[in-house]
Motif scaffolding. Structure first.
Motif, PDB file in Angstrom:
ATOM      1  N   ALA A 154     -17.482  22.662  20.018  1.00  0.00           N
ATOM      2  CA  ALA A 154     -17.721  22.084  21.346  1.00  0.00           C
ATOM      3  C   ALA A 154     -19.065  22.513  21.918  1.00  0.00           C
ATOM      4  N   TYR A 155     -19.376  23.790  21.827  1.00  0.00           N
ATOM      5  CA  TYR A 155     -20.643  24.253  22.387  1.00  0.00           C
ATOM      6  C   TYR A 155     -21.853  23.588  21.724  1.00  0.00           C
ATOM      7  N   SER A 169     -27.081  20.493  32.608  1.00  0.00           N
ATOM      8  CA  SER A 169     -26.730  21.878  32.299  1.00  0.00           C
ATOM      9  C   SER A 169     -25.385  21.911  31.600  1.00  0.00           C
ATOM     10  N   ILE A 170     -25.165  22.960  30.815  1.00  0.00           N
ATOM     11  CA  ILE A 170     -23.891  23.106  30.124  1.00  0.00           C
ATOM     12  C   ILE A 170     -23.312  24.473  30.433  1.00  0.00           C
ATOM     13  N   GLY A 171     -21.990  24.559  30.353  1.00  0.00           N
ATOM     14  CA  GLY A 171     -21.361  25.823  30.673  1.00  0.00           C
ATOM     15  C   GLY A 171     -19.900  25.834  30.301  1.00  0.00           C
ATOM     16  N   ALA A 172     -19.166  26.789  30.860  1.00  0.00           N
ATOM     17  CA  ALA A 172     -17.736  26.921  30.628  1.00  0.00           C
ATOM     18  C   ALA A 172     -17.072  27.317  31.933  1.00  0.00           C
ATOM     19  N   ARG A 182     -18.308  36.290  27.090  1.00  0.00           N
ATOM     20  CA  ARG A 182     -18.674  36.057  25.688  1.00  0.00           C
ATOM     21  C   ARG A 182     -19.591  34.846  25.562  1.00  0.00           C
ATOM     22  N   PHE A 183     -19.298  33.773  26.271  1.00  0.00           N
ATOM     23  CA  PHE A 183     -20.183  32.611  26.268  1.00  0.00           C
ATOM     24  C   PHE A 183     -21.571  32.987  26.771  1.00  0.00           C
ATOM     25  N   VAL A 184     -21.609  33.778  27.827  1.00  0.00           N
ATOM     26  CA  VAL A 184     -22.898  34.182  28.402  1.00  0.00           C
ATOM     27  C   VAL A 184     -23.727  34.959  27.382  1.00  0.00           C
TER      28      VAL A 184
END
Length: 330
Positions: A154-155, A169-172, A182-184
């Motif tokens: 997905a990322y 922008s993309i994020g969670a 963890r994503f950061v």
């Protein structure tokens, strides 16, 4: 309403954002006129950031928000939605969607899908419902139990969409801090949305997420600043994180309210302003269902709060001494 850059691609967001789960009939129905009136009130108050998701009312929230925003200049608002749940039509719709929290007919089923194809199909469907050809921010929605696929499939798909210009922008977005941190640390996301974990009653985002976001230049949007009701109106039957609030938290919220009342400040005003004080936080999402709710939230966000409120909350042991608080207004 003050606006700030959000994320490393710098779309502008207003400090207060409209969380559109409520107008997707969260728990109880909201009529079309009532939903539109809430959106009109948000715009009138200067709110220019709007957050939604396919999950909210099986697309109802996106459709309602899209109809409202079509009449507004595209360059004047920030729109975010989410991917991770694909909506599939039911052959024979029966009953409602209240088991999933929304008072809408059960016309679709949700299927978790953090594959690259699922991300693209979900976003395409969202843009159709919203009536837009691009979205400012797309979040991976609640990938807590799907982290491997979210990170490996997905990322990268969101990265590609960002590169193609379909996404700014993309994020969670999640309720839990550790996977967001963890994503950061492990990806090149621009933003995170954390719900309920940076409030007057719960500052667990300070342990890992907010320091990581500050270090990596990732913007943070905070939702659930009232912890689903307890900080808006503390009482024995109040809810905390969508369930009956524990007695110890009700007592703590009531003590906070006593401190605020001594200084002529509503507790809900302190709740909004507190979350905005951290330097990594660019916006606070307010999940409003009515015009009155969103107008009140905007007024509370702008209300002067004496520095003595924060001093007294610390002195009473209700806020740790190291936590950032707003500069005193008088």
């Amino acid at each position: 309403m003050k606006s700030l850059p959000s994320g490393r691609t710098e779309p502008v967001v207003s400090r207060l954002a409209f969380g559109a789960a409520g107008i997707g009939n969260l728990f109880t129905p909201v009529g079309e006129e009532e939903a539109n009136a809430a959106l009109v009130a948000a715009w009138t108050a200067g709110i220019r950031s709007f957050d939604t998701a396919p999950h909210y009312g099986l697309g109802l929230s996106e459709r309602r928000l899209g109809r409202f925003l079509r009449a507004r200049p595209r360059g004047e608002f920030h729109l975010s939605t989410k991917v991770g749940r694909v909506l599939e039509p039911m052959s024979y719709p029966v009953g409602d969607d209240l088991a999933n929290g929304f008072a809408v007919p059960a016309t679709h089923v949700r299927r978790w899908d953090f594959s690259a194809d699922g991300v693209r199909r979900s976003l395409e469907a969202s843009m159709t419902r919203l009536g837009v050809d691009r979205v400012d921010t797309v979040y991976l929605h609640d990938p807590d139990n799907h982290m491997d696929q979210a990170l490996t499939e997905a990322y990268p798909a969101l990265e590609s969409l960002r590169g193609e210009g379909l996404v700014g922008s993309i994020g969670a977005g999640m309720n839990h801090c550790a996977p967001l941190a963890r994503f950061v640390r492990d990806t090149d996301i621009d933003e995170v949305l954390v719900a309920g974990r940076y409030t007057l009653l719960d500052q667990s985002a300070l342990q890992d997420l907010l320091p990581a976001a500050t270090e990596h230049g990732v913007s943070v949007a905070v939702g659930g600043v009232f912890n689903s009701g307890l900080l808006a109106a503390p009482r024995p039957d109040a809810t905390f994180d969508y369930t009956t609030a524990p007695t110890r938290l009700v007592e703590r919220a009531l003590r906070m309210q006593e401190v605020c009342t001594r200084h002529g400040v509503p507790l809900r005003a302190a709740a909004v302003r507190f979350a905005l004080a951290h330097p990594a936080v660019t916006s606070v999402l307010i999940g409003a269902r009515t015009a009155g709710e969103i107008t009140d939230a905007a007024e509370q966000a702008a209300r002067p709060i004496p520095n003595a409120v924060w001093v007294d909350l610390r002195a009473a042991g209700l806020l740790p001494g190291h936590i950032p608080t707003p500069d005193g207004d008088h």
